[in-house]
Design a protein around this motif. Structure first.
Motif, PDB file in Angstrom:
ATOM      1  N   LEU A  10       0.826  -1.208   0.000  1.00  0.00           N
ATOM      2  CA  LEU A  10       0.000   0.000   0.000  1.00  0.00           C
ATOM      3  C   LEU A  10       0.862   1.260   0.000  1.00  0.00           C
ATOM      4  O   LEU A  10       0.606   2.203  -0.757  1.00  0.00           O
ATOM      5  N   ARG A  11       1.885   1.287   0.838  1.00  0.00           N
ATOM      6  CA  ARG A  11       2.768   2.458   0.914  1.00  0.00           C
ATOM      7  C   ARG A  11       3.445   2.728  -0.417  1.00  0.00           C
ATOM      8  O   ARG A  11       3.456   3.863  -0.913  1.00  0.00           O
ATOM      9  N   ILE A  12       4.015   1.689  -1.022  1.00  0.00           N
ATOM     10  CA  ILE A  12       4.755   1.855  -2.272  1.00  0.00           C
ATOM     11  C   ILE A  12       3.809   2.221  -3.414  1.00  0.00           C
ATOM     12  O   ILE A  12       4.111   3.106  -4.228  1.00  0.00           O
ATOM     13  N   ALA A  13       2.644   1.583  -3.473  1.00  0.00           N
ATOM     14  CA  ALA A  13       1.685   1.882  -4.544  1.00  0.00           C
ATOM     15  C   ALA A  13       1.211   3.332  -4.470  1.00  0.00           C
ATOM     16  O   ALA A  13       1.154   4.030  -5.494  1.00  0.00           O
ATOM     17  N   LEU A  14       0.886   3.796  -3.282  1.00  0.00           N
ATOM     18  CA  LEU A  14       0.458   5.189  -3.123  1.00  0.00           C
ATOM     19  C   LEU A  14       1.588   6.153  -3.459  1.00  0.00           C
ATOM     20  O   LEU A  14       1.393   7.144  -4.165  1.00  0.00           O
ATOM     21  N   ALA A  15       2.777   5.850  -2.967  1.00  0.00           N
ATOM     22  CA  ALA A  15       3.931   6.720  -3.227  1.00  0.00           C
ATOM     23  C   ALA A  15       4.228   6.808  -4.723  1.00  0.00           C
ATOM     24  O   ALA A  15       4.459   7.904  -5.245  1.00  0.00           O
ATOM     25  N   LEU A  16       4.217   5.683  -5.413  1.00  0.00           N
ATOM     26  CA  LEU A  16       4.502   5.692  -6.845  1.00  0.00           C
ATOM     27  C   LEU A  16       3.412   6.425  -7.629  1.00  0.00           C
ATOM     28  O   LEU A  16       3.702   7.082  -8.635  1.00  0.00           O
ATOM     29  N   GLY A  17       2.176   6.329  -7.157  1.00  0.00           N
ATOM     30  CA  GLY A  17       1.097   7.096  -7.790  1.00  0.00           C
ATOM     31  C   GLY A  17       1.348   8.595  -7.690  1.00  0.00           C
ATOM     32  O   GLY A  17       1.200   9.334  -8.670  1.00  0.00           O
ATOM     33  N   GLU A  69       2.681  16.163  -2.615  1.00  0.00           N
ATOM     34  CA  GLU A  69       2.742  14.828  -3.203  1.00  0.00           C
ATOM     35  C   GLU A  69       4.147  14.240  -3.110  1.00  0.00           C
ATOM     36  O   GLU A  69       4.300  13.053  -2.814  1.00  0.00           O
ATOM     37  N   VAL A  70       5.162  15.059  -3.339  1.00  0.00           N
ATOM     38  CA  VAL A  70       6.544  14.570  -3.243  1.00  0.00           C
ATOM     39  C   VAL A  70       6.877  14.197  -1.801  1.00  0.00           C
ATOM     40  O   VAL A  70       7.418  13.113  -1.528  1.00  0.00           O
ATOM     41  N   VAL A  71       6.546  15.078  -0.866  1.00  0.00           N
ATOM     42  CA  VAL A  71       6.855  14.814   0.546  1.00  0.00           C
ATOM     43  C   VAL A  71       6.096  13.590   1.044  1.00  0.00           C
ATOM     44  O   VAL A  71       6.674  12.713   1.700  1.00  0.00           O
ATOM     45  N   LEU A  72       4.806  13.526   0.741  1.00  0.00           N
ATOM     46  CA  LEU A  72       4.019  12.362   1.180  1.00  0.00           C
ATOM     47  C   LEU A  72       4.573  11.077   0.575  1.00  0.00           C
ATOM     48  O   LEU A  72       4.670  10.055   1.271  1.00  0.00           O
ATOM     49  N   ALA A  73       4.945  11.111  -0.695  1.00  0.00           N
ATOM     50  CA  ALA A  73       5.513   9.917  -1.341  1.00  0.00           C
ATOM     51  C   ALA A  73       6.787   9.477  -0.631  1.00  0.00           C
ATOM     52  O   ALA A  73       6.968   8.288  -0.330  1.00  0.00           O
ATOM     53  N   LEU A  74       7.669  10.426  -0.369  1.00  0.00           N
ATOM     54  CA  LEU A  74       8.933  10.077   0.300  1.00  0.00           C
ATOM     55  C   LEU A  74       8.686   9.532   1.706  1.00  0.00           C
ATOM     56  O   LEU A  74       9.326   8.553   2.118  1.00  0.00           O
ATOM     57  N   LEU A  75       7.758  10.144   2.430  1.00  0.00           N
ATOM     58  CA  LEU A  75       7.446   9.651   3.777  1.00  0.00           C
ATOM     59  C   LEU A  75       6.843   8.248   3.733  1.00  0.00           C
ATOM     60  O   LEU A  75       7.155   7.407   4.588  1.00  0.00           O
TER      61      LEU A  75
END
Length: 130
Positions: A10-17, A69-75
């Motif tokens: 879930l984390r990786i899928a959301l981050a990549l989105g 979006e960038v910060v949330l993805a990295l987190l």
């Protein structure tokens, strides 16, 4: 152990989105597969989602959304404060989905699975141990 992998997925899928959307608006995907393809088109689209905002604020809103979006993805990728990061991600996606629905109709939100992504992020916030 199994729940760890579900949370990671879930984390990786959301981050990549999030990162894919940012790459698109920065022109990194290439014109043949892009939705926006460049920053100007993204700002125009942003304006269409918040037509009640004065045009002078649109560049600022586009920058803030992109940075979020960038910060949330990295987190999400590093697993920092997953519960709050996932919840903020879910609300950001929900606001986007509602704006898309109000100004473009419901079909696009279904086609791009924006409600699904928002629900996945909110679900992740309940699964997290942090």
């Amino acid at each position: 152990m199994k729940s760890y992998y579900i949370k990671l997925f879930l984390r990786i899928a959301l981050a990549l989105g999030f990162l894919s959307a940012v790459a698109d608006r920065l022109g990194l995907w290439g014109q043949e597969v892009s939705v926006w393809g460049n920053w100007q088109n993204f700002q125009t689209y942003t304006q269409s989602l918040v037509p009640y905002m004065p045009e002078v604020f649109i560049p600022f809103i586009a920058i803030i959304i992109t940075l979020m979006e960038v910060v949330l993805a990295l987190l999400l990728i590093i697993g920092f404060r997953i519960k709050i990061t996932a919840l903020v991600s879910g609300y950001l996606l929900l606001v986007f989905a509602v704006s898309m629905t109000l100004f473009y109709g419901i079909k696009g939100t279904f086609d791009y699975a924006v409600f699904t992504a928002a629900a996945a992020a909110m679900g992740l916030s309940t699964l997290s141990d942090q």
